[in-house]
Design an enzyme around this catalytic site. Structure first.
Site, PDB file in Angstrom:
ATOM      1  N   MET A  30       0.809  -1.125  -0.127  1.00  0.00           N
ATOM      2  CA  MET A  30       0.021   0.051  -0.111  1.00  0.00           C
ATOM      3  C   MET A  30       0.942   1.411  -0.063  1.00  0.00           C
ATOM      4  O   MET A  30       0.322   2.355   0.335  1.00  0.00           O
ATOM      5  CB  MET A  30      -0.942  -0.075   1.259  1.00  0.00           C
ATOM      6  CG  MET A  30      -2.045  -1.283   0.994  1.00  0.00           C
ATOM      7  SD  MET A  30      -3.575  -0.942   1.874  1.00  0.00           S
ATOM      8  CE  MET A  30      -2.835  -0.555   3.572  1.00  0.00           C
ATOM      9  N   LEU A  33       6.791   3.015   1.401  1.00  0.00           N
ATOM     10  CA  LEU A  33       7.610   1.888   1.596  1.00  0.00           C
ATOM     11  C   LEU A  33       8.602   2.362   2.668  1.00  0.00           C
ATOM     12  O   LEU A  33       9.254   3.175   2.781  1.00  0.00           O
ATOM     13  CB  LEU A  33       8.250   1.657   0.363  1.00  0.00           C
ATOM     14  CG  LEU A  33       7.192   1.381  -0.768  1.00  0.00           C
ATOM     15  CD1 LEU A  33       7.907   0.847  -2.170  1.00  0.00           C
ATOM     16  CD2 LEU A  33       6.326   0.169  -0.486  1.00  0.00           C
ATOM     17  N   HIS A  37       9.444  -3.483   3.459  1.00  0.00           N
ATOM     18  CA  HIS A  37       9.061  -3.590   2.265  1.00  0.00           C
ATOM     19  C   HIS A  37      10.007  -4.074   1.234  1.00  0.00           C
ATOM     20  O   HIS A  37       9.995  -5.137   0.340  1.00  0.00           O
ATOM     21  CB  HIS A  37       8.371  -2.571   1.351  1.00  0.00           C
ATOM     22  CG  HIS A  37       7.033  -1.893   2.169  1.00  0.00           C
ATOM     23  ND1 HIS A  37       7.142  -0.864   3.148  1.00  0.00           N
ATOM     24  CD2 HIS A  37       5.835  -2.691   2.173  1.00  0.00           C
ATOM     25  CE1 HIS A  37       5.700  -0.695   3.419  1.00  0.00           C
ATOM     26  NE2 HIS A  37       5.044  -1.822   3.009  1.00  0.00           N
TER      27      HIS A  37
END
Length: 283
Positions: A30, A33, A37
């Site tokens: 989503m 970051l 991630h």
């Protein structure tokens, strides 16, 4: 790195890659970051020929509209980070692209989504299942990579893949933590400087609970963790449960599960943070 916004354009590129016998790895995010991630992206790059990362803040998984509106969005910065990692494609669809019409599908995950996050965020995992199934349909990955910080979500996605008989291998990747132990999360960006310092107590308490878990019964460990974290005025435990790592159902004795996981959600001020820890079975 290509940036693609339309599913049709993405699928053209994927078709070309598959015709060249390239394996496709996928990291759904989503955005906002962080190194957690990026660790998934690096694992994806190591295990597959072509890495696709999606950025889409999915409205159907937020049971709190305010939480959705406050979710941090940093698309330009995210793109730069992904370029640096070597990501091949950034898929960034609009809400209209992913939901041209309302998605009314309802999923049944048995008891997996009735506890913890599912109990306190009704509808959350149904929304997760909606968007992940849509993304898998668009990307058609060989492997997809998810962080173990969202431990319950990972179990739900594995069950989703099983139910829909999707030909994708789900890879769970370890929690990435800050130097002081705090689990990396996009929500950490919303913490004030003071809250950020206090939030470290969550992980510190979980780590400490491991050191005496073999000496105490599960109800005692649970009570201690909740009391310890709530002793900090800015922290409020929403739930802490020690569960069977496979079924996610609460356990009351260490011998009841092949392995036990302590899952927690804590409000630090107004920001909701989650974390988990795996307990070794006492010898």
């Amino acid at each position: 790195m290509q940036i693609i916004h339309a599913i049709a354009d993405l699928q053209k590129e994927i078709s070309r890659l598959k015709n060249d016998n390239k394996s496709i790895g996928f990291v759904p995010t989503m955005g906002a970051l962080h190194q957690g991630h990026l660790s998934l992206v690096k694992e994806c790059l190591a295990e597959t020929d072509h890495c696709i990362v999606s950025i889409f803040v999915n409205p159907t998984q937020f049971n709190d509209r305010k939480d959705f509106q406050l979710y941090p969005q940093k698309f330009k910065d995210d793109g730069e980070l992904l370029k640096e990692t070597g990501c091949h494609i950034l898929f960034a669809p609009s809400e209209q692209e992913m939901y041209p019409e309302p998605d009314n599908r309802m999923f049944d995950f048995g008891e997996l989504d009735k506890v913890m996050e599912g109990k306190f965020r009704p509808g959350h995992f149904n929304g997760v299942a909606q968007i992940v199934s849509k993304l898998f349909d668009a990307v058609k990955p060989d492997k997809a990579f998810f962080g173990e910080k969202d431990f319950q979500q990972l179990a739900i996605i594995r069950e989703l893949v099983k139910q829909l008989q999707l030909p994708v291998k789900i890879i769970g990747c370890p929690i990435v933590r800050e130097q002081d132990g705090l689990a990396m999360s996009s929500r950490n960006m919303r913490l004030t400087i003071g809250e950020r310092q206090i939030a470290t107590k969550i992980a510190q308490t979980l780590f400490k609970s491991c050191t005496f878990a073999s000496l105490k019964k599960i109800p005692e460990v649970t009570e201690w963790v909740i009391k310890e974290i709530n002793s900090e005025p800015l922290l409020k435990v929403e739930y802490f449960e020690i569960v069977d790592g496979n079924t996610l159902q609460p356990v009351s004795d260490w011998e009841e599960a092949e392995y036990a996981v302590g899952c927690i959600a804590v409000f630090c001020g107004e920001v909701r943070l989650i974390d988990n820890i795996t307990y070794k079975k006492p010898e």
